[in-house]
Scaffold this motif. Structure first.
Motif, PDB file in Angstrom:
ATOM      1  N   UNK A  34       0.704  -1.326  -0.026  1.00 27.80           N
ATOM      2  CA  UNK A  34      -0.066   0.098   0.000  1.00 27.80           C
ATOM      3  C   UNK A  34       0.968   1.255  -0.092  1.00 27.80           C
ATOM      4  N   UNK A  35       1.927   1.319   0.698  1.00 26.64           N
ATOM      5  CA  UNK A  35       2.968   2.065   0.878  1.00 26.64           C
ATOM      6  C   UNK A  35       3.594   2.382  -0.425  1.00 26.64           C
ATOM      7  N   UNK A  36       4.412   1.409  -1.041  1.00 27.05           N
ATOM      8  CA  UNK A  36       4.985   1.280  -2.039  1.00 27.05           C
ATOM      9  C   UNK A  36       4.492   1.851  -3.443  1.00 27.05           C
ATOM     10  N   UNK A  37       3.204   1.502  -3.613  1.00 27.17           N
ATOM     11  CA  UNK A  37       2.609   1.927  -4.929  1.00 27.17           C
ATOM     12  C   UNK A  37       1.033   2.717  -4.559  1.00 27.17           C
ATOM     13  N   UNK A  38       1.328   3.520  -3.274  1.00 28.92           N
ATOM     14  CA  UNK A  38       0.316   4.414  -2.839  1.00 28.92           C
ATOM     15  C   UNK A  38      -1.326   3.971  -3.288  1.00 28.92           C
ATOM     16  N   UNK A  48      -7.034 -19.717  -3.227  1.00 28.28           N
ATOM     17  CA  UNK A  48      -6.481 -21.171  -3.234  1.00 28.28           C
ATOM     18  C   UNK A  48      -5.300 -21.305  -2.571  1.00 28.28           C
ATOM     19  N   UNK A  49      -4.162 -20.569  -3.291  1.00 28.53           N
ATOM     20  CA  UNK A  49      -2.983 -20.574  -2.647  1.00 28.53           C
ATOM     21  C   UNK A  49      -1.921 -19.319  -2.537  1.00 28.53           C
ATOM     22  N   UNK A  50      -2.508 -18.539  -3.369  1.00 30.82           N
ATOM     23  CA  UNK A  50      -1.725 -17.115  -3.278  1.00 30.82           C
ATOM     24  C   UNK A  50      -2.992 -16.056  -2.980  1.00 30.82           C
ATOM     25  N   UNK A  51      -2.400 -14.764  -2.486  1.00 31.01           N
ATOM     26  CA  UNK A  51      -3.409 -13.699  -1.885  1.00 31.01           C
ATOM     27  C   UNK A  51      -3.534 -13.015  -3.203  1.00 31.01           C
ATOM     28  N   UNK A  52      -5.020 -12.992  -3.566  1.00 27.26           N
ATOM     29  CA  UNK A  52      -5.050 -11.892  -4.734  1.00 27.26           C
ATOM     30  C   UNK A  52      -6.549 -10.934  -4.222  1.00 27.26           C
ATOM     31  N   UNK A  53      -6.090  -9.834  -4.457  1.00 23.87           N
ATOM     32  CA  UNK A  53      -7.200  -8.610  -4.054  1.00 23.87           C
ATOM     33  C   UNK A  53      -7.133  -7.685  -5.140  1.00 23.87           C
ATOM     34  N   UNK A  54      -8.265  -6.932  -5.230  1.00 24.37           N
ATOM     35  CA  UNK A  54      -8.471  -5.783  -6.018  1.00 24.37           C
ATOM     36  C   UNK A  54      -7.953  -4.704  -5.117  1.00 24.37           C
ATOM     37  N   UNK A  55      -7.192  -3.536  -5.758  1.00 22.96           N
ATOM     38  CA  UNK A  55      -6.823  -2.391  -5.255  1.00 22.96           C
ATOM     39  C   UNK A  55      -6.832  -1.245  -6.011  1.00 22.96           C
ATOM     40  N   UNK A  56      -7.217   0.040  -5.113  1.00 22.77           N
ATOM     41  CA  UNK A  56      -7.215   1.199  -5.855  1.00 22.77           C
ATOM     42  C   UNK A  56      -6.005   1.922  -5.636  1.00 22.77           C
ATOM     43  N   UNK A  57      -5.406   2.599  -6.816  1.00 24.89           N
ATOM     44  CA  UNK A  57      -4.284   3.472  -6.530  1.00 24.89           C
ATOM     45  C   UNK A  57      -4.766   4.923  -6.162  1.00 24.89           C
ATOM     46  N   UNK A  58      -4.004   5.572  -5.579  1.00 27.52           N
ATOM     47  CA  UNK A  58      -4.183   7.207  -5.313  1.00 27.52           C
ATOM     48  C   UNK A  58      -4.986   7.834  -6.543  1.00 27.52           C
ATOM     49  N   UNK A  59      -4.505   7.452  -7.884  1.00 27.31           N
ATOM     50  CA  UNK A  59      -5.255   8.292  -8.834  1.00 27.31           C
ATOM     51  C   UNK A  59      -6.470   7.654  -9.286  1.00 27.31           C
ATOM     52  N   UNK A  60      -6.978   6.621  -8.449  1.00 30.04           N
ATOM     53  CA  UNK A  60      -8.433   5.992  -9.009  1.00 30.04           C
ATOM     54  C   UNK A  60      -8.125   4.872  -9.744  1.00 30.04           C
ATOM     55  N   UNK A  61      -7.011   4.486 -10.308  1.00 27.23           N
ATOM     56  CA  UNK A  61      -6.791   3.335 -11.097  1.00 27.23           C
ATOM     57  C   UNK A  61      -7.172   2.131 -10.325  1.00 27.23           C
TER      58      UNK A  61
END
Ligand SMILES: Nc1ncnc2c1ncn2[C@@H]1O[C@H](COP(=O)(O)OP(=O)(O)O)[C@@H](O)[C@H]1O
Ligand SMILES: [Mg+2]
Length: 309
Positions: A34-38, A48-61
């Motif tokens: 979260x810090x590295x990519x804002x 199943x075996x990896x942690x996969x999640x949606x994320x929102x960048x500071x610019x809304x992407x």
């Protein structure tokens, strides 16, 4: 941080102590990203075996973040994503190889091919998705070839000389012979997905479908289709469904049916062996059923061959 039970179980089963440490560090790793990519990381998908999640960048992407234990599997996936370079494959936006992080383009609506009912439509869509991926093998890559699958089976037979789960020794030996024959006679090699099946193809809008989660492999296209063919069939319809898939894939992709059926037999044995639970002896009945079905289909189409005598 509450985590999905099956996910925790899988990570501990496959990665043992390293997995447990990684699970404990997961909240810190998410904060690091979260810090590295804002960005703000959302609730995870079904894991199943990896942690996969949606994320929102500071610019809304909106993007997807995939956190993996940074071992060989992760490095192969990263290499495959780079080599496919977004051609029919989810696009890699950024990565942190040391920490095992992938930042991926988000696919919406993002439901999997497993949500479709009709087997023939599904196989046609899968064939189109594979067609977009077709790329000659790179001259230089860290990715293994299908020879590694043959070696994996050879090693398993060495460790279990009296048979593996429900598979008797003579079938293991025949399957190994077929792997050897196919690897020795491969003429054209391609960059392969390595784990192509219904759950790794997502709807990406306007009727398009995009592939995710490559393991990365080098070999013949025919081999890459087998895992898809073994999945999502039942005892009642298996011969018909797998037979239809063979016809659809060979026609749509102009493939060699004889080699496809041989790869099918060999990989059905390997994937059944992989599925055997050492503790209780259970195994995938679908994959096991696939062994007989590929043999029957081969004999139906190529009666004169002695491959199965
Ligand atoms: N780029 C993406 N866009 C939308 N959803 C995704 C994306 N990548 C993964 N997912 C979701 O996360 C799930 C797990 O991702 P996947 O890469 O297949 O992980 P695994 O390697 O653990 O199988 C997928 O089934 C899908 O629901
Ligand atoms: Mg997956």
């Amino acid at each position: 941080m509450p985590l999905q039970n099956d996910f925790v179980k899988n990570v501990k089963l496959y990665f043992q102590e390293q997995g447990e440490e990684w699970l404990n560090e997961l909240p810190n790793l998410i904060r690091y990203c979260e810090e590295k990519w804002s960005m703000e990381v959302g609730e995870p998908y079904e894991l199943s075996i990896n942690y996969v999640a949606p994320a929102i960048m500071d610019d809304g992407t909106e993007v997807v973040i995939k956190l993996c234990i940074p071992g060989e599997g992760f490095h192969h996936e990263l290499e495959a994503l780079k080599l496919f370079n977004g051609q029919g494959m989810v696009r890699l936006i950024d990565s942190d190889a040391e920490k095992g992080v992938l930042i991926l383009e988000i696919l919406t609506p993002g439901h999997t091919l497993a949500t479709l009912e009709d087997h023939e439509d599904t196989a046609r869509i899968a064939a189109r998705a594979i067609r977009k991926l077709i790329t000659p093998a790179p001259a230089k890559t860290i990715l293994p070839t299908t020879k590694a699958r043959e070696e994996n089976l050879r090693k398993q037979i060495r460790n279990h000389p009296n048979g593996i789960g429900p598979i008797p020794r003579d079938i293991l030996d025949r399957s190994l012979d077929i792997f050897t024959f196919l690897n020795e006679t491969t003429e054209q090699r391609y960059l392969l997905h390595g784990d192509f099946h219904h759950y790794n193809v997502l709807s990406s809008g306007d009727g398009e479908w995009t592939v995710i989660d490559p393991k990365g492999l080098v070999g013949e296209i025919e081999y890459d289709l087998i895992q898809f063919m073994l999945n999502r069939q039942t005892q009642q319809n298996a011969y018909e469904v797998i037979g239809q898939r063979v016809e659809i894939f060979t026609n749509e992709l102009n493939l060699n049916k004889k080699r496809l059926l041989l790869w099918g037999y060999a990989h059905a044995v390997l994937s059944t062996a992989w599925s055997v639970d050492a503790k209780d002896g259970s195994y995938s009945e679908d994959f096991y059923r696939g062994i007989d079905i590929f043999q029957s289909l081969y004999q139906h189409h190529f009666k004169k061959s002695d491959m199965f005598i």
